[in-house]
Enzyme design. Structure first.
Site, PDB file in Angstrom:
ATOM      1  N   SER A 182     -10.167   9.982   1.176  1.00  0.00           N
ATOM      2  CA  SER A 182      -9.198   9.493   2.169  1.00  0.00           C
ATOM      3  C   SER A 182      -9.189  10.428   3.359  1.00  0.00           C
ATOM      4  O   SER A 182      -9.033  11.643   3.186  1.00  0.00           O
ATOM      5  CB  SER A 182      -7.781   9.483   1.590  1.00  0.00           C
ATOM      6  OG  SER A 182      -7.662   8.543   0.566  1.00  0.00           O
ATOM      7  N   LYS A 204       2.550   3.235  -0.236  1.00  0.00           N
ATOM      8  CA  LYS A 204       2.672   4.544  -0.882  1.00  0.00           C
ATOM      9  C   LYS A 204       4.077   5.104  -0.672  1.00  0.00           C
ATOM     10  O   LYS A 204       4.769   4.771   0.275  1.00  0.00           O
ATOM     11  CB  LYS A 204       1.659   5.517  -0.271  1.00  0.00           C
ATOM     12  CG  LYS A 204       0.209   5.172  -0.572  1.00  0.00           C
ATOM     13  CD  LYS A 204      -0.662   6.386  -0.305  1.00  0.00           C
ATOM     14  CE  LYS A 204      -2.140   6.055  -0.490  1.00  0.00           C
ATOM     15  NZ  LYS A 204      -2.969   7.280  -0.389  1.00  0.00           N
ATOM     16  N   ARG A 218      -5.594   2.611  -9.256  1.00  0.00           N
ATOM     17  CA  ARG A 218      -4.698   3.609  -8.692  1.00  0.00           C
ATOM     18  C   ARG A 218      -3.292   3.323  -9.179  1.00  0.00           C
ATOM     19  O   ARG A 218      -2.605   2.448  -8.640  1.00  0.00           O
ATOM     20  CB  ARG A 218      -4.734   3.557  -7.161  1.00  0.00           C
ATOM     21  CG  ARG A 218      -3.820   4.594  -6.498  1.00  0.00           C
ATOM     22  CD  ARG A 218      -3.798   4.447  -4.981  1.00  0.00           C
ATOM     23  NE  ARG A 218      -3.039   5.520  -4.383  1.00  0.00           N
ATOM     24  CZ  ARG A 218      -1.700   5.544  -4.314  1.00  0.00           C
ATOM     25  NH1 ARG A 218      -0.992   4.553  -4.803  1.00  0.00           N
ATOM     26  NH2 ARG A 218      -1.097   6.575  -3.764  1.00  0.00           N
TER      27      ARG A 218
END
Ligand code: NI
Lengths: 215, 215
Positions: A110, A139, A41
Site C-alpha cells: 500500500s 477502514k 483482509r
C-alpha cells in the site's frame, strides 16, 4: 504495464459489509462477476479463522484461476499457500516478507505518496496499491484522499503494476484508469452490493473499456 | 520433566500494565531478576511494531541466554529469528506452524483441559501452558479458572514441560509446583511490579524451592 497478476478487478473481503452472507459465498459471486484478484483482509479474525477461511478461498481461487492474496499475515499466506501477501506501511517490511516467503510469491504494498511508491518498487514489490484516491470509510484508520493526481504521478515514475484503491465506484473507474492505473481495488463496491456478481461485472467492464485506451 | 526450554520463570510482556515503561526496559529488569523465558505478546501492536520490538528483544535475550518466544505470529517469529512461538487454541494449528517454522523452533500451546493437553502433546508441541489456574484479568477474553487440580491431572498424563499460567503470584507458586508444573508463566506479577527485578527474583526463588522437591 505487465502484470505478474492481472489486477484489473482486485476484490478485498469485507465481512462486516457483507450483510451476513458467508465470505466464501460472496467470493464466489465476485469471481462469477469477473474478479481477477481476491484479497483476504479481516483484521478482527483470529489466526485460526483466517486459516480456515483462507483455506476455503485458496481452493476456490485455484479452481477458478483467480489470484489469491492475504493481507498483512505472511504466516497465513504460507499456511494456506496463497499466491502472495499485501503489506501496508505498518506491516512487515518487504525485505523481511520476501525472505520468509521466498521468490515465488507476490508481494504488494500500500502506498500513499510518490516516495512510498518509488520505495516499494525499489524494495522489490511486485505491485502497489495507490490511494486512497477518493474518500472512503471502509477502514477504521482513514487516511485523507490522495486524489487521482497521485495515480498520474506514480504512473509516470513507477513501472510495476499499480492498483487504484479507496472510494472506487463504477462512475469513477474511467478517471483512475485514464490516470494510468492497471486496475481497481474495491471492498464495499463489491462486498456490500446486493448483486455482487452484477457489481463486479459492471466494474470490470468499465476497467476494460477505459484500460483499452491505455495500452 | 526435561525442558527443551528452561521454563522455570516464563515472563510474558504486558505493555499496558507496564506503567509507561518501555518494553525493552522492563524486559531487561525481568531478565536481571531471573526470567528464563520471555514471550512477546502484544495483541494491539501492528506487525511493524511487533517486528521492531521483537528485533530488540531478540538481541537482548540472545545476549542474556534467555529463550525468546513470540505469541501467535509465526511470521514475526521467523522475521526476528525468535526461538519459537506460543499458540493459543484460536491460533494456527501446531502442524501448520511446524511446517512453516521447521523442526528447529519451539512450539508451545495454551491448554485449558486434559484433552487439549494430550492433543497438544500428540501433535508435537514442545511444551504446554496449563491454565488459567487461578482467577486472572490480564486477558480481555477471560476463561474460568481451571484450578490446580488440572495441573495435577495433566502432570500425571503429559510428559512434555508444563508451565502453569493464570493468576500466579509469589504466594501460590509452591502450590502449582507441587502439583507438577515445571515452571510458572506470569504477565502482571512481573510486568506491573514497581520493582520488576525484585518481583522476578522472588518468583524464581519460590519456583526453585518448590521445584527441588519434585525432581
Ligand atoms: Ni484442502
Amino acid at each position: 504495464a505487465v502484470c505478474r497478476i492481472d489486477c484489473s478487478l482486485y476484490v478485498i473481503t469485507g465481512d462486516k459489509f457483507g450483510h451476513g452472507r458467508p465470505i466464501v459465498e460472496v467470493a464466489v459471486a465476485a469471481i462469477d462477476g469477473g474478479a481477477t484478484v481476491l484479497q483476504l483482509r479481516e483484521k478482527d479474525f483470529t489466526s485460526r479463522q483466517l486459516v480456515d477461511v483462507g483455506h476455503q478461498l485458496r481452493h476456490l481461487t485455484r479452481q477458478r484461476g483467480v489470484t489469491f492474496i492475504v493481507n498483512d499475515r505472511v504466516d497465513i499466506a504460507l499456511a494456506v499457500d496463497a499466491d502472495g501477501v499485501h503489506l501496508g506501511q505498518d506491516d512487515l517490511p518487504v525485505g523481511m516478507a520476501r525472505r520468509i516467503l521466498g521468490p515465488g510469491k507476490i508481494i504488494g504494498i500500500s502506498t500513499h505518496s510518490l516516495e512510498q511508491a518509488l520505495e516499494a518498487q525499489r524494495q522489490g514489490a511486485d505491485y502497489i496499491g495507490v490511494g486512497p484516491v477518493y474518500e472512503t470509510h471502509t477502514k477504521d484508520d482513514v487516511l485523507p484522499p490522495v486524489g487521482v493526481d497521485l495515480v498520474r504521478q506514480v504512473s509516470a515514475r513507477v513501472s510495476i503494476p499499480k492498483v487504484a484503491i479507496g472510494g472506487i465506484k463504477a462512475h469513477n473507474v474511467a478517471e483512475v484508469m485514464k490516470a494510468g492505473a492497471d486496475g481497481v481495488a474495491v471492498v464495499t463496491a463489491v462486498w456490500a452490493a446486493g448483486d455482487v456478481s452484477g457489481a463486479a461485472r459492471e466494474l470490470l467492464s468499465r476497467v476494460r473499456e477505459a484500460g483499452a485506451g491505455n495500452r
